[in-house]
Design a protein around this motif. Structure first.
Motif, mmCIF file in Angstrom:
data_model
loop_
_atom_site.group_PDB
_atom_site.id
_atom_site.type_symbol
_atom_site.label_atom_id
_atom_site.label_comp_id
_atom_site.label_asym_id
_atom_site.label_seq_id
_atom_site.Cartn_x
_atom_site.Cartn_y
_atom_site.Cartn_z
ATOM 1 N N ILE A 279 -14.257 -5.499 -2.359
ATOM 2 C CA ILE A 279 -13.382 -4.522 -1.692
ATOM 3 C C ILE A 279 -12.963 -5.062 -0.330
ATOM 4 O O ILE A 279 -11.785 -5.010 0.046
ATOM 5 C CB ILE A 279 -14.088 -3.148 -1.546
ATOM 6 C CG1 ILE A 279 -14.368 -2.546 -2.921
ATOM 7 C CG2 ILE A 279 -13.228 -2.190 -0.717
ATOM 8 C CD1 ILE A 279 -15.166 -1.250 -2.865
ATOM 9 N N THR A 282 -10.612 -8.179 -0.869
ATOM 10 C CA THR A 282 -9.306 -7.885 -1.467
ATOM 11 C C THR A 282 -8.453 -6.969 -0.591
ATOM 12 O O THR A 282 -7.252 -7.190 -0.421
ATOM 13 C CB THR A 282 -9.488 -7.230 -2.847
ATOM 14 O OG1 THR A 282 -10.321 -8.058 -3.661
ATOM 15 C CG2 THR A 282 -8.144 -7.016 -3.534
ATOM 16 N N TYR A 283 -9.072 -5.940 -0.008
ATOM 17 C CA TYR A 283 -8.299 -4.910 0.699
ATOM 18 C C TYR A 283 -8.541 -4.904 2.218
ATOM 19 O O TYR A 283 -7.881 -4.146 2.936
ATOM 20 C CB TYR A 283 -8.638 -3.523 0.134
ATOM 21 C CG TYR A 283 -8.352 -3.404 -1.341
ATOM 22 C CD1 TYR A 283 -7.057 -3.152 -1.809
ATOM 23 C CD2 TYR A 283 -9.371 -3.566 -2.279
ATOM 24 C CE1 TYR A 283 -6.797 -3.047 -3.167
ATOM 25 C CE2 TYR A 283 -9.112 -3.470 -3.640
ATOM 26 C CZ TYR A 283 -7.827 -3.208 -4.082
ATOM 27 O OH TYR A 283 -7.563 -3.107 -5.429
ATOM 28 N N GLU A 287 -10.578 -1.097 4.911
ATOM 29 C CA GLU A 287 -10.698 -0.358 3.657
ATOM 30 C C GLU A 287 -12.158 -0.330 3.192
ATOM 31 O O GLU A 287 -12.599 0.637 2.563
ATOM 32 C CB GLU A 287 -9.815 -0.988 2.575
ATOM 33 C CG GLU A 287 -9.631 -0.119 1.344
ATOM 34 C CD GLU A 287 -9.028 1.245 1.665
ATOM 35 O OE1 GLU A 287 -9.534 2.253 1.136
ATOM 36 O OE2 GLU A 287 -8.070 1.306 2.455
ATOM 37 N N PRO A 353 -7.113 2.521 -4.776
ATOM 38 C CA PRO A 353 -6.687 1.410 -5.643
ATOM 39 C C PRO A 353 -7.872 0.662 -6.258
ATOM 40 O O PRO A 353 -7.678 -0.326 -6.954
ATOM 41 C CB PRO A 353 -5.904 0.496 -4.682
ATOM 42 C CG PRO A 353 -6.531 0.743 -3.352
ATOM 43 C CD PRO A 353 -6.926 2.197 -3.347
ATOM 44 N N TYR A 354 -9.070 1.089 -5.967
ATOM 45 C CA TYR A 354 -10.280 0.462 -6.500
ATOM 46 C C TYR A 354 -11.263 1.573 -6.861
ATOM 47 O O TYR A 354 -11.082 2.735 -6.490
ATOM 48 C CB TYR A 354 -10.909 -0.475 -5.467
ATOM 49 C CG TYR A 354 -11.105 0.163 -4.105
ATOM 50 C CD1 TYR A 354 -12.217 0.944 -3.811
ATOM 51 C CD2 TYR A 354 -10.133 0.018 -3.114
ATOM 52 C CE1 TYR A 354 -12.381 1.553 -2.587
ATOM 53 C CE2 TYR A 354 -10.284 0.621 -1.876
ATOM 54 C CZ TYR A 354 -11.412 1.382 -1.624
ATOM 55 O OH TYR A 354 -11.564 1.987 -0.404
#
Length: 395
Positions: A279, A282-283, A287, A353-354
């Protein structure tokens, strides 16, 4: 007699000025604090309300003692403003009480927006009094005469604090968490100076008791908030590791000293986010922080069903620890399922989104563990077993 009146007005004003200085210092420290939340805004509103009340109180005593022109108009105006500002202080303290209880109460807080109606109605009564005499009237010699609504109005100003005070006392009696128990007791005690000031004003209106009482109350709230900042995790708002360790050490000591086991067993749960690093990678780390906050909210929701026996804290990173008294492993397993359900519901509402999932391991304490370190290691081992099973299932 004129000199005596001036002396009384001087000392009365000195108390108000002292309260203004204290409130101004608190307001300054609050404004420069980068932390901005609903409690902070309620605290600032209360401080400003107290400062305004003290300024009006100074005007009132200067007119009352004849330092400023003592006419029917000035006496009526100063009294109307005094009770309006008193009402504003009372409602702002009520808001502050409710915001303080948010951190420890599993019960949905009162919808304070509905209270604007009675607040404005209470403001209108003293403003309408010069035309109706319903609350008070000023005689030709400048003396004060109570109207039919004077006593009910004073009672209502302070009565709105009573339900919240009762809730705070009840919650303090139900809490196992030492921090939350202390917070509830402090919240219950904090409004006592307000009540004491109001009672003193009713019998001795020449004492600046309300300004002093409310100022002491706000100062106590400020001290309580600063104490909470030391005890709470800055990101998630839940207990920090220090408070968690204190909870377990106290309960472990009690269990080790018992000759026979009591009802319910002490359980330690460790919850760790799955794929948390991905997480962040990626973000972004912001986040990742958001994921931790959402997880803490879900855990708090699950713990609220066991509010009288659960303690939730963040141990560090993406690791959360829960302590509580449960009647066997079956109840502990059900609690773990409840945590998963609360987290799934929270994530679905956030439209992320996850996906956020947790691996949870738990262990029941028995005297053979002896220490928190041993109990923590046993629960940690089971948590990593769950994490490996989760990883295999994904693959």
């Amino acid at each position: 007699m004129n000199e005596l009146c001036r002396t009384i007005a001087f000392f009365y004003s000195q108390v108000d000025i002292f309260c203004i200085i204290i409130m101004a210092i608190l307001l300054y420290t609050t404004l420069i604090d980068v932390d901005r939340n609903s409690f902070r805004y309620s605290e600032m509103n209360t401080i400003v309300a107290v400062i305004i009340f003290c300024l009006v109180d100074i005007l009132w005593v200067l007119i009352y003692e004849g330092v400023l022109p003592r006419t029917v108009f000035t006496r009526t105006l100063s009294n109307a403003l005094l009770y309006c500002s008193m009402n504003a202080c009372s409602f702002s303290v009520f808001y502050l009480l409710e915001e303080s209880l948010k951190t420890v109460s599993p019960i949905k807080n009162i919808n304070k927006e509905f209270l604007f109606v009675p607040f404005f109605m209470m403001m209108l009564i003293p403003l309408a009094t010069p035309f109706t005499g319903i609350m008070f009237s000023i005689n030709a010699d400048g003396s004060f005469k109570r109207g039919p609504l004077y006593i009910p109005y004073i009672v209502m100003i302070f009565a709105n604090l009573v339900p919240t005070e009762i809730r705070a006392v009840v919650l303090s009696l139900r809490r196992e968490n030492e921090l939350h128990k202390g917070q509830c007791l402090m919240i219950a005690v904090n409004a006592i100076p307000v009540f004491a000031g109001g009672i003193a004003h009713f019998f001795f209106n020449e004492l600046p008791s309300i300004a002093a009482g409310i100022s002491v109350s706000v100062l106590l709230f400020y001290i309580l908030h600063m104490r909470g900042q030391v005890s709470l995790d800055s990101l998630t708002g839940i207990n920090n590791r220090k408070q968690g360790e204190k909870f377990f050490l106290r309960n472990i000591q009690n269990i080790n000293m018992q000759e026979s086991p009591s009802s319910g067993s002490l359980y330690l749960f460790i919850a760790d986010l799955n794929k948390f690093k991905s997480i962040n990678d990626t973000y972004g780390h912001s986040e990742g922080d958001n994921a931790l906050v959402i997880t803490a909210e879900a855990l708090r929701d699950a713990c609220s069903f066991y509010a009288d026996k659960c303690m939730l804290c963040r141990f560090g990173g993406d690791e959360f620890v829960i302590g509580g008294m449960f009647d066997g492993n079956k109840a502990a397993d059900y609690f773990c399922e409840m945590i998963g359900d609360c987290l799934a519901k929270k994530c679905s509402k956030k439209n992320l989104p996850y996906n956020i999932t947790l691996s949870i391991g738990y262990e029941r304490y028995n005297p053979e563990f002896r220490t928190l370190k041993n109990l923590l290691a046993a629960a940690d081992k089971k948590m990593y077993e769950q994490k490996r099973l989760h990883s295999k299932a994904k693959n």
